[in-house]
Design a protein around this motif. Structure first.
Motif, PDB file in Angstrom:
ATOM      1  N   MET A   1      -8.987  10.119   3.553  1.00 23.12           N
ATOM      2  CA  MET A   1      -8.659   8.942   4.339  1.00 23.12           C
ATOM      3  C   MET A   1      -7.196   8.609   4.158  1.00 23.12           C
ATOM      4  O   MET A   1      -6.574   8.011   5.287  1.00 23.12           O
ATOM      5  N   LEU A   2      -6.777   8.727   3.221  1.00 18.18           N
ATOM      6  CA  LEU A   2      -5.155   8.501   3.017  1.00 18.18           C
ATOM      7  C   LEU A   2      -4.445   9.054   3.805  1.00 18.18           C
ATOM      8  O   LEU A   2      -3.355   8.608   4.252  1.00 18.18           O
ATOM      9  N   GLU A   3      -4.737  10.473   4.319  1.00 18.61           N
ATOM     10  CA  GLU A   3      -3.895  11.368   5.056  1.00 18.61           C
ATOM     11  C   GLU A   3      -3.837  10.711   6.431  1.00 18.61           C
ATOM     12  O   GLU A   3      -2.720  11.247   7.434  1.00 18.61           O
ATOM     13  N   ASP A   4      -4.780   9.808   6.979  1.00 22.10           N
ATOM     14  CA  ASP A   4      -4.697   9.324   7.963  1.00 22.10           C
ATOM     15  C   ASP A   4      -3.298   8.607   8.406  1.00 22.10           C
ATOM     16  O   ASP A   4      -2.953   8.506   9.452  1.00 22.10           O
ATOM     17  N   ILE A   5      -2.856   7.959   7.158  1.00 22.45           N
ATOM     18  CA  ILE A   5      -1.519   7.111   7.476  1.00 22.45           C
ATOM     19  C   ILE A   5      -0.349   8.316   7.808  1.00 22.45           C
ATOM     20  O   ILE A   5       0.416   7.995   8.738  1.00 22.45           O
ATOM     21  N   ASN A   8      -0.797   9.887  11.326  1.00 26.61           N
ATOM     22  CA  ASN A   8      -0.795   9.223  12.463  1.00 26.61           C
ATOM     23  C   ASN A   8       0.331   8.102  12.700  1.00 26.61           C
ATOM     24  O   ASN A   8       0.798   7.571  13.620  1.00 26.61           O
ATOM     25  N   VAL A   9       1.184   8.179  11.612  1.00 28.06           N
ATOM     26  CA  VAL A   9       2.316   7.148  11.730  1.00 28.06           C
ATOM     27  C   VAL A   9       3.647   8.050  11.510  1.00 28.06           C
ATOM     28  O   VAL A   9       3.722   8.674  10.590  1.00 28.06           O
ATOM     29  N   PRO A  10       4.415   8.419  12.789  1.00 30.64           N
ATOM     30  CA  PRO A  10       5.665   9.151  12.474  1.00 30.64           C
ATOM     31  C   PRO A  10       6.543   8.515  11.530  1.00 30.64           C
ATOM     32  O   PRO A  10       6.741   7.386  11.503  1.00 30.64           O
ATOM     33  N   LYS A  11       6.977   9.537  10.988  1.00 32.52           N
ATOM     34  CA  LYS A  11       8.214   9.097   9.603  1.00 32.52           C
ATOM     35  C   LYS A  11       7.404   8.857   8.536  1.00 32.52           C
ATOM     36  O   LYS A  11       7.904   8.353   7.513  1.00 32.52           O
ATOM     37  N   ALA A  12       6.037   8.612   8.441  1.00 32.91           N
ATOM     38  CA  ALA A  12       5.468   8.078   7.085  1.00 32.91           C
ATOM     39  C   ALA A  12       5.332   9.405   6.234  1.00 32.91           C
ATOM     40  O   ALA A  12       5.314  10.391   6.924  1.00 32.91           O
ATOM     41  N   ARG A  13       5.581   9.034   4.983  1.00 33.36           N
ATOM     42  CA  ARG A  13       5.630  10.218   4.019  1.00 33.36           C
ATOM     43  C   ARG A  13       4.422  10.297   3.095  1.00 33.36           C
ATOM     44  O   ARG A  13       4.086  11.254   2.911  1.00 33.36           O
ATOM     45  N   HIS A  14       4.050   9.369   2.363  1.00 35.76           N
ATOM     46  CA  HIS A  14       2.997   9.499   1.508  1.00 35.76           C
ATOM     47  C   HIS A  14       2.298   8.176   1.302  1.00 35.76           C
ATOM     48  O   HIS A  14       2.610   7.183   1.825  1.00 35.76           O
ATOM     49  N   ALA A  15       1.035   8.290   0.712  1.00 37.91           N
ATOM     50  CA  ALA A  15       0.226   7.246   0.372  1.00 37.91           C
ATOM     51  C   ALA A  15      -0.379   7.429  -1.041  1.00 37.91           C
ATOM     52  O   ALA A  15      -0.782   8.518  -1.276  1.00 37.91           O
ATOM     53  N   VAL A  16      -0.532   6.238  -1.527  1.00 41.16           N
ATOM     54  CA  VAL A  16      -1.196   6.193  -2.904  1.00 41.16           C
ATOM     55  C   VAL A  16      -2.118   5.098  -3.071  1.00 41.16           C
ATOM     56  O   VAL A  16      -1.718   4.017  -2.666  1.00 41.16           O
ATOM     57  N   ASP A  21      -4.697  -2.090 -12.882  1.00 39.93           N
ATOM     58  CA  ASP A  21      -3.917  -1.774 -14.099  1.00 39.93           C
ATOM     59  C   ASP A  21      -3.262  -0.572 -14.144  1.00 39.93           C
ATOM     60  O   ASP A  21      -2.914   0.125 -15.187  1.00 39.93           O
ATOM     61  N   GLY A  22      -2.871  -0.153 -12.968  1.00 41.30           N
ATOM     62  CA  GLY A  22      -1.712   0.792 -12.877  1.00 41.30           C
ATOM     63  C   GLY A  22      -2.542   2.196 -12.928  1.00 41.30           C
ATOM     64  O   GLY A  22      -1.569   3.264 -13.129  1.00 41.30           O
ATOM     65  N   LEU A  23      -3.867   2.581 -12.641  1.00 41.24           N
ATOM     66  CA  LEU A  23      -4.277   3.934 -12.808  1.00 41.24           C
ATOM     67  C   LEU A  23      -4.359   4.302 -11.346  1.00 41.24           C
ATOM     68  O   LEU A  23      -4.843   3.673 -10.331  1.00 41.24           O
ATOM     69  N   PRO A  24      -3.978   5.530 -10.905  1.00 40.16           N
ATOM     70  CA  PRO A  24      -3.945   6.209  -9.495  1.00 40.16           C
ATOM     71  C   PRO A  24      -5.417   6.490  -9.296  1.00 40.16           C
ATOM     72  O   PRO A  24      -6.224   7.003 -10.097  1.00 40.16           O
ATOM     73  N   ARG A  25      -5.984   6.211  -8.253  1.00 39.22           N
ATOM     74  CA  ARG A  25      -7.160   6.552  -7.703  1.00 39.22           C
ATOM     75  C   ARG A  25      -7.308   7.870  -6.474  1.00 39.22           C
ATOM     76  O   ARG A  25      -8.224   8.136  -6.287  1.00 39.22           O
ATOM     77  N   GLY A  26      -5.939   7.764  -5.712  1.00 43.69           N
ATOM     78  CA  GLY A  26      -6.034   8.817  -4.942  1.00 43.69           C
ATOM     79  C   GLY A  26      -4.535   8.865  -4.402  1.00 43.69           C
ATOM     80  O   GLY A  26      -4.081   7.941  -4.347  1.00 43.69           O
ATOM     81  N   ALA A  27      -4.271  10.143  -3.694  1.00 41.40           N
ATOM     82  CA  ALA A  27      -2.914  10.057  -3.286  1.00 41.40           C
ATOM     83  C   ALA A  27      -2.861  11.224  -2.055  1.00 41.40           C
ATOM     84  O   ALA A  27      -3.833  12.081  -1.861  1.00 41.40           O
ATOM     85  N   ARG A 111     -11.723  -0.355   6.827  1.00 40.89           N
ATOM     86  CA  ARG A 111     -12.584   0.774   7.116  1.00 40.89           C
ATOM     87  C   ARG A 111     -13.284   1.385   5.633  1.00 40.89           C
ATOM     88  O   ARG A 111     -14.361   1.310   5.650  1.00 40.89           O
ATOM     89  N   LEU A 112     -12.518   1.295   4.551  1.00 45.59           N
ATOM     90  CA  LEU A 112     -13.123   1.689   3.569  1.00 45.59           C
ATOM     91  C   LEU A 112     -13.810   0.667   2.676  1.00 45.59           C
ATOM     92  O   LEU A 112     -14.726   0.689   2.000  1.00 45.59           O
ATOM     93  N   GLY A 113     -13.207  -0.604   2.844  1.00 45.52           N
ATOM     94  CA  GLY A 113     -14.175  -2.068   2.639  1.00 45.52           C
ATOM     95  C   GLY A 113     -14.138  -1.741   0.989  1.00 45.52           C
ATOM     96  O   GLY A 113     -13.378  -1.654   0.346  1.00 45.52           O
TER      97      GLY A 113
END
Length: 272
Positions: A1-5, A8-16, A21-27, A111-113
């Motif tokens: 679902m992060l890939e949606d950004i 669908n948004v021109p010039k968007a590069r990444h999402a995290v 507490d600073g732990l990644p949950r997805g990218a 969407r993810l709530g």
């Protein structure tokens, strides 16, 4: 679902997606795991400091944080809340449509709530909590601390509140008249950390070796805080009310910044 950004948004590069507490949950795809961990830790640290200085933007009852935007010469980073104890960060090129990427980010959160909620591992400060130092306008710097150019910039913009010039060492070098010593010291310490965290996230906005950090803007329900580069390793922190013309204020701050390092500090008494 992060890939949606990104899709669908021109010039968007990444999402995290990260926890408080600073732990990644997805990218999104293409980000090395090491970079994701660095970005997550930096964003979480920045939010902790932002909450601690919410009172710099005003002493309202509702001081909830809304979003943080970091501008570089090679791109943008956007950070919003994603449920209790979670944040969503996105990076984009300079030409991105800011309204479009903001819309996509908020839509994804909606969407993810509850699926985005990440209970904190430790008790975190609430977004509405103030720092330990109140906005005291007495206890001014002995011997004077006022920068005339800052006073003029703040006076000319409706809703503008305070401004502080920070040296490369993180210590306050001057401020608008009436700003108390305790508040100036607290803001300077927090802003030094926010500046460091902002610069660490530069690779997230794009892989450019000579990328230049320009400003970090923090939006609260009751106001705004700006942190901009002022040249010679210094930077300028400023605050404004919610209804201030932030475009005008930002323009004034960027215009006055080059003058600050050359301006002598004006001596003053208890009201300086």
């Amino acid at each position: 679902m992060l890939e949606d950004i990104v899709r669908n948004v021109p010039k968007a590069r990444h999402a995290v997606l990260l926890s408080a507490d600073g732990l990644p949950r997805g990218a999104t795809e293409g980000l090395p795991a090491k970079d994701v961990r660095t970005i997550s830790a930096a964003m979480a640290g920045m939010q902790s400091l932002s909450r601690a200085i919410a009172h710099f933007a005003g002493d309202a009852d509702d001081r909830r944080w809304s979003q943080t935007i970091i501008e570089f010469s090679h791109g943008w980073i956007f950070l919003i809340g994603a449920g209790q104890g979670a944040y969503l960060a996105a990076a984009a090129a300079p030409e991105v449509d800011m309204q479009q990427i903001s819309f996509r980010m908020h839509r994804l959160v909606a969407r993810l709530g509850d699926n985005l909620t990440s209970p904190p591992r430790v008790e975190a400060g609430r977004a509405g909590a103030g720092g330990p130092v109140r906005d005291r306008q007495t206890d001014a710097f002995p011997g004077g601390f006022t920068l005339t150019a800052l006073d003029e910039a703040v006076a000319d913009v409706h809703g503008a509140r305070h401004a502080v010039l920070l040296g490369a060492d993180g210590l306050p070098r001057g401020a608008t008249s009436g700003l108390g010593r305790d508040l100036a010291d607290t803001i300077s310490a927090a802003m030094t950390g926010i500046n460091a965290y902002s610069r660490v996230t530069a690779p997230f906005a794009g892989d450019l070796p000579d990328a230049e950090w320009r400003q970090t803007v923090i939006e609260f329900e009751h106001g705004w805080i700006f942190l901009i580069a002022a040249g010679n390793g210094t930077f300028l922190a400023a605050a404004a009310d919610r209804d201030a013309d932030i475009e005008e204020f930002s323009t004034r701050l960027h215009a006055v910044a080059p003058r600050l390092n050359a301006e002598p500090v004006r001596a003053g008494g208890a009201d300086a």
